[in-house]
Design an enzyme around this catalytic site. Sequence first.
Site, PDB file in Angstrom:
ATOM      1  N   HIS A  69      -6.786  -3.627  -4.264  1.00  0.00           N
ATOM      2  CA  HIS A  69      -5.980  -4.524  -5.184  1.00  0.00           C
ATOM      3  C   HIS A  69      -5.546  -5.842  -4.601  1.00  0.00           C
ATOM      4  O   HIS A  69      -5.131  -6.752  -5.442  1.00  0.00           O
ATOM      5  CB  HIS A  69      -5.127  -3.815  -5.775  1.00  0.00           C
ATOM      6  CG  HIS A  69      -3.641  -3.410  -4.877  1.00  0.00           C
ATOM      7  ND1 HIS A  69      -3.431  -2.267  -4.110  1.00  0.00           N
ATOM      8  CD2 HIS A  69      -2.478  -4.238  -4.521  1.00  0.00           C
ATOM      9  CE1 HIS A  69      -2.350  -2.334  -3.582  1.00  0.00           C
ATOM     10  NE2 HIS A  69      -1.708  -3.420  -3.643  1.00  0.00           N
ATOM     11  N   ASP A 205      -7.972   2.910  -2.339  1.00  0.00           N
ATOM     12  CA  ASP A 205      -7.764   1.407  -2.435  1.00  0.00           C
ATOM     13  C   ASP A 205      -7.782   0.718  -1.300  1.00  0.00           C
ATOM     14  O   ASP A 205      -7.081   0.349  -0.529  1.00  0.00           O
ATOM     15  CB  ASP A 205      -6.059   1.593  -2.946  1.00  0.00           C
ATOM     16  CG  ASP A 205      -5.822   0.063  -3.347  1.00  0.00           C
ATOM     17  OD1 ASP A 205      -6.309  -0.916  -3.433  1.00  0.00           O
ATOM     18  OD2 ASP A 205      -4.672  -0.080  -4.204  1.00  0.00           O
ATOM     19  N   SER A 636       1.416  -4.177   0.990  1.00  0.00           N
ATOM     20  CA  SER A 636       0.005  -3.246   0.387  1.00  0.00           C
ATOM     21  C   SER A 636      -0.883  -3.992   1.613  1.00  0.00           C
ATOM     22  O   SER A 636      -1.404  -4.928   1.784  1.00  0.00           O
ATOM     23  CB  SER A 636      -0.257  -4.065  -0.867  1.00  0.00           C
ATOM     24  OG  SER A 636       0.332  -3.576  -1.954  1.00  0.00           O
TER      25      SER A 636
HETATM   26  N1  ARG Z   1       1.535  -0.470  -7.093  1.00  0.00           N
HETATM   27  C1  ARG Z   1       0.608  -1.324  -6.237  1.00  0.00           C
HETATM   28  C2  ARG Z   1       1.232  -2.297  -5.411  1.00  0.00           C
HETATM   29  O1  ARG Z   1       2.404  -2.854  -5.824  1.00  0.00           O
HETATM   30  C3  ARG Z   1      -0.471  -1.911  -6.884  1.00  0.00           C
HETATM   31  C4  ARG Z   1      -1.560  -1.170  -7.251  1.00  0.00           C
HETATM   32  C5  ARG Z   1      -2.492  -1.918  -8.127  1.00  0.00           C
HETATM   33  N2  ARG Z   1      -3.195  -1.225  -8.912  1.00  0.00           N
HETATM   34  C6  ARG Z   1      -3.151  -1.103 -10.128  1.00  0.00           C
HETATM   35  N3  ARG Z   1      -3.554  -0.184 -11.043  1.00  0.00           N
HETATM   36  N4  ARG Z   1      -2.379  -2.024 -11.079  1.00  0.00           N
HETATM   37  O2  ARG Z   1       1.238  -2.339  -4.314  1.00  0.00           O
END
Ligand code: ARG
Length: 707
Positions: A69, A205, A636
């Site tokens: 992501h 991911d 992330s």
């Molecule tokens: N929740 C994750 C974060 O903020 C991002 C994930 C991105 N994936 C998605 N399905 N939008 O680090």
Amino acid sequence: MLKADEGMWLPFLIEQNMATMTEKGFKLTKDDVYNINQSCLKDAIVSLDHGSCTGEIISEKGLVLTNHHCAYSEIQSHSTVSKDYLTEGFWATSLSEELPNPEKTASILVKVENVTEQIMSSISDTLTHDECERVIKNKISDIIDESTFENNCDASVESFYYDTEYYLFLYNTYNDVRLVGAPPESIGKFGGEYDNWEWPRHTGDFTLFRIYTDTAGNPAQYSPDNIPLKPKYALPISLSGYNEGDFTFVMGYPGYTTRFVTSHELKYIMECENKVRALVREEKQRIWKKYMDTDEAIRLKYSSKYAKSANYWKYSVYQNKALRSNNVDEIKKQRELEFSEWVSSNDSLSEIYGEALTLVNNGIEESKEIMRALNFLYETHISGAELFLVAYLNAPAMLKALQSGNDEEIIDATAIFSEKMADFFKDYDSKTDKATTKALIKLFMENIAPNLYPSFIDTDITKKHKGNADKYVDYLFEHSIFCSEEKVKYFLNKPSAKKLAKDPVFIAAESIVSMYNGYFAIMSDADNMREKGMNLYVNGLRAMNPDKNYYPDANSTLRLTYGEIGDYEPGDAVYYNYFTTLKGVIEKHDETMPEFNVPAKLMEIFANKDYGIYGNADSTMNVCFITDNDITGGNSGSPVLNARGELIGTAFDGNLESMSGDIEYDSDIQKCINVDIRYILLIIDKFAGASNIIEELIFAKPETNNN
Ligand code: ARG
């Protein structure tokens, strides 16, 4: 305040945590973490795009591991309907196939210096608040200029504990960052928005980039002559896995937390930020999705924008829920009570800190309606409807050149203008945006008082279109040059300053931005009051508990958080184990839903239990695991390391139940969700067959792998 494993610590001050960390099982020294005279862990940690994500160096050839992501927009930008790397994945089989990304940056911290003295000595009690701010700003920019020049680095000065301490950060920032490998979305974003922010999770991911330098090893813009970075340090990978209770630590660039906010501010966050964001994005995403579902090209154009929007939509909805269920209001109130009792126990304390909470609360009270309007305007007109911002960013330079009448200037400005607009249109669909713009302008008008409207609503909607926002938007899309690439080209064939200055999108954009800045001006006294109060409150808390180790709120600077692997109970009668396996991926498989459609090749690997050296002795295959490391957005892609500093996973998410964590850490349920490094390797090796990548990795020696 500090519970077990809470804390985003500054690695250059890690000495203060060493005793606790060692007791918990940490096997390294402070110099292994941060030492400017030798290679150390900090040299392998990368800030991507100045803090939007983290990455880690995992080979001697500058290979960087981060999240899928975090690379989503790059993967999308290289994709077309017929060559769709989001759907198919991408694997470079040699350096020459790696794909450059002109906008991507990767920064590595060189060193940190405490500049608090230098800054504080430039101000005095006789200065007003505004004067102080100006002096500090100038001093910071002097420090930055000087150190940039001296060290030939990127520099930034950041403030900590609400403007109490200041540190200078020097970075090497690399601009040639190429895409090396990415799994298909059906692995890298498995579970899509359904599973986002949730545990149990089964998402691979991850994505790989490579940093390139000039032939002398220095940061450089993209050039085909550039060579892979020779890093000062690359992380070794552990294939040994982990057990419940094992020590772990994470290093990375958490973006933003507000752990010191008062109970009063909490209400504001829930009502004026989270609710607004949730309401507007829900409407926007509903419309986007409708168009994306009808047309493959629109789906591709909006996929990255949609994921970005949906991510913080879900965050906002669940943060409000978690704030309630985790009793954050009570916790904050209790802390304020203790603080107030301490302050009133002694006259001299009252004199210094007596006003703190009143200042904060009055500041919030006086600004919250404006802040609500500001958040609404931002979500609807600046990050919702797409044309206003693009016109605001690109029209002024073009207009200035046209007004100058200077041919050379016009040629230069035209080149930049058409390039920027082409970039924009690559991911733009006018039908989708027209429907969105209509809905969002109406939503803003229904929810905000007319005295806080930007002026174009009165002149162009109320007066010229009898209050009919739909008709106004139809007019915009008919008459503005900004709503299609053809119209921009047509305009550029015979560009005229008069036409551009009168463009209705540009006119609205200027009025939107002027109102947006106007809100800040109206609130400035209230803001100053709040800031002063917070500075006193936070310093008061630190003075009240002199033996407690406080860590500063996240601000996109490098942090280290330590903790352990472990399970949790998210609710009554529910137990969540601390790792997931490939069996769970297959259980979630549903070919009618793109988010859960497991690739055939992965099904086959599962059927044959073809896990090689990456599987467990009992022929299971770990996919994700959780720790209680204290992370947030910006982390992330951060490396999850075992006690010996070996890579065991990559952090990629937090869990719904603790979405209040950016405001108050919860030691019982706050989890850091990670993809297991062995699953990443399985995908690279067995799924993609990218042995060229496996060959350049560094594996920790098994004999050092005994706990
Ligand atoms: N929740 C994750 C974060 O903020 C991002 C994930 C991105 N994936 C998605 N399905 N939008 O680090």
